[in-house]
Design a protein around this motif. Structure first.
Motif, PDB file in Angstrom:
ATOM      1  N   ILE A  88       0.741  -1.718   0.035  1.00 22.56           N
ATOM      2  CA  ILE A  88      -0.117   0.117   0.341  1.00 22.56           C
ATOM      3  C   ILE A  88       0.859   1.236   0.275  1.00 22.56           C
ATOM      4  N   ILE A  89       1.675   1.326   0.851  1.00 25.48           N
ATOM      5  CA  ILE A  89       2.846   2.817   0.854  1.00 25.48           C
ATOM      6  C   ILE A  89       3.589   2.782  -0.615  1.00 25.48           C
ATOM      7  N   THR A  90       4.116   1.989  -1.498  1.00 23.36           N
ATOM      8  CA  THR A  90       4.512   1.368  -2.379  1.00 23.36           C
ATOM      9  C   THR A  90       3.860   1.948  -3.472  1.00 23.36           C
ATOM     10  N   ALA A  91       2.786   1.692  -3.887  1.00 25.48           N
ATOM     11  CA  ALA A  91       0.953   2.133  -4.782  1.00 25.48           C
ATOM     12  C   ALA A  91       0.761   3.278  -4.270  1.00 25.48           C
ATOM     13  N   GLN A  92       1.040   4.090  -3.136  1.00 23.77           N
ATOM     14  CA  GLN A  92       0.397   5.426  -2.275  1.00 23.77           C
ATOM     15  C   GLN A  92       1.118   6.306  -2.784  1.00 23.77           C
ATOM     16  N   GLU A  93       2.228   5.768  -2.566  1.00 22.79           N
ATOM     17  CA  GLU A  93       3.805   7.128  -2.725  1.00 22.79           C
ATOM     18  C   GLU A  93       3.819   7.288  -4.204  1.00 22.79           C
ATOM     19  N   ARG A  94       3.394   5.693  -5.617  1.00 20.86           N
ATOM     20  CA  ARG A  94       3.355   6.438  -6.571  1.00 20.86           C
ATOM     21  C   ARG A  94       2.227   7.217  -6.990  1.00 20.86           C
ATOM     22  N   GLU A  95       1.463   6.669  -6.285  1.00 26.87           N
ATOM     23  CA  GLU A  95      -0.294   7.415  -7.236  1.00 26.87           C
ATOM     24  C   GLU A  95       0.025   9.114  -6.367  1.00 26.87           C
ATOM     25  N   ILE A  96       0.816   9.226  -5.614  1.00 29.71           N
ATOM     26  CA  ILE A  96       0.632  10.658  -4.921  1.00 29.71           C
ATOM     27  C   ILE A  96       1.531  11.254  -6.149  1.00 29.71           C
ATOM     28  N   GLY A  97       2.422  10.527  -6.363  1.00 33.62           N
ATOM     29  CA  GLY A  97       3.359  11.691  -7.502  1.00 33.62           C
ATOM     30  C   GLY A  97       2.612  11.477  -8.919  1.00 33.62           C
ATOM     31  N   VAL A  98       1.191  10.935  -9.145  1.00 31.57           N
ATOM     32  CA  VAL A  98       0.745  11.188 -10.740  1.00 31.57           C
ATOM     33  C   VAL A  98      -0.073  11.988 -10.221  1.00 31.57           C
ATOM     34  N   ILE A  99      -0.274  12.312  -8.978  1.00 33.62           N
ATOM     35  CA  ILE A  99      -1.385  12.956  -8.570  1.00 33.62           C
ATOM     36  C   ILE A  99      -0.678  14.619  -8.524  1.00 33.62           C
ATOM     37  N   ASP A 100       0.435  14.731  -7.963  1.00 30.88           N
ATOM     38  CA  ASP A 100       1.120  15.976  -7.824  1.00 30.88           C
ATOM     39  C   ASP A 100       1.555  16.057  -9.022  1.00 30.88           C
TER      40      ASP A 100
END
Length: 142
Positions: free
Chosen positions: A122-134
């Motif tokens: 979850i940490i790995t996926a959510q950090e990646r998705e936060i990068g996409v969102i940013d």
């Protein structure tokens, strides 16, 4: 499939806890307290939800961590802009940050190897998705 179900469930729970626009005057008039912190429509009031997230005597370290992640999410959630796309991205970013905080509590306090492994995923996926969102928000400031 289990992981996807857990992630979707976490997002739905987080969405239910996100700040909402103030109700219309007639809606607010019908939402008078009805004992035990319940509103006339059977829903909990915002302050009651916040109270449930406050640290309590006897809470485990994990419970304090989970409550802190939810309180931080609620307090830091941005106001709605009225732009569905921007609001989605901003709100999801806050939910993802809370999911990461909760996963870190699981890794630190949890005992089950499968749960801890999911928390790391979850940490790995959510950090990646936060990068996409940013990146999206930088290109689409609203």
């Amino acid at each position: 499939m289990k992981r996807l179900t857990l992630i979707v469930a976490a997002c739905l729970i987080a969405a239910a806890c996100s700040p909402q626009a103030e109700p219309a005057a007639d809606e607010a008039a019908n939402a008078m307290p009805a004992g035990d912190g319940m509103m006339a429509d059977g829903k909990m009031g915002h302050m009651d939800k916040m109270g449930m997230m406050a640290p309590a005597e006897g809470d485990s370290e994990a419970t304090r961590g989970y409550k802190a992640s939810m309180m931080t999410m609620m307090q830091d959630m941005p106001a709605y802009s009225g732009n569905a796309d921007v609001d989605f991205m901003r709100q999801m970013r806050g939910h993802h940050q809370a999911a990461i905080a909760m996963a870190r509590v699981e890794i630190a306090q949890g005992q089950n190897a499968e749960a801890k492994a999911l928390a790391q995923e979850i940490i790995t996926a959510q950090e990646r998705e936060i990068g996409v969102i940013d990146a999206w928000l930088a290109a689409n400031p609203g």
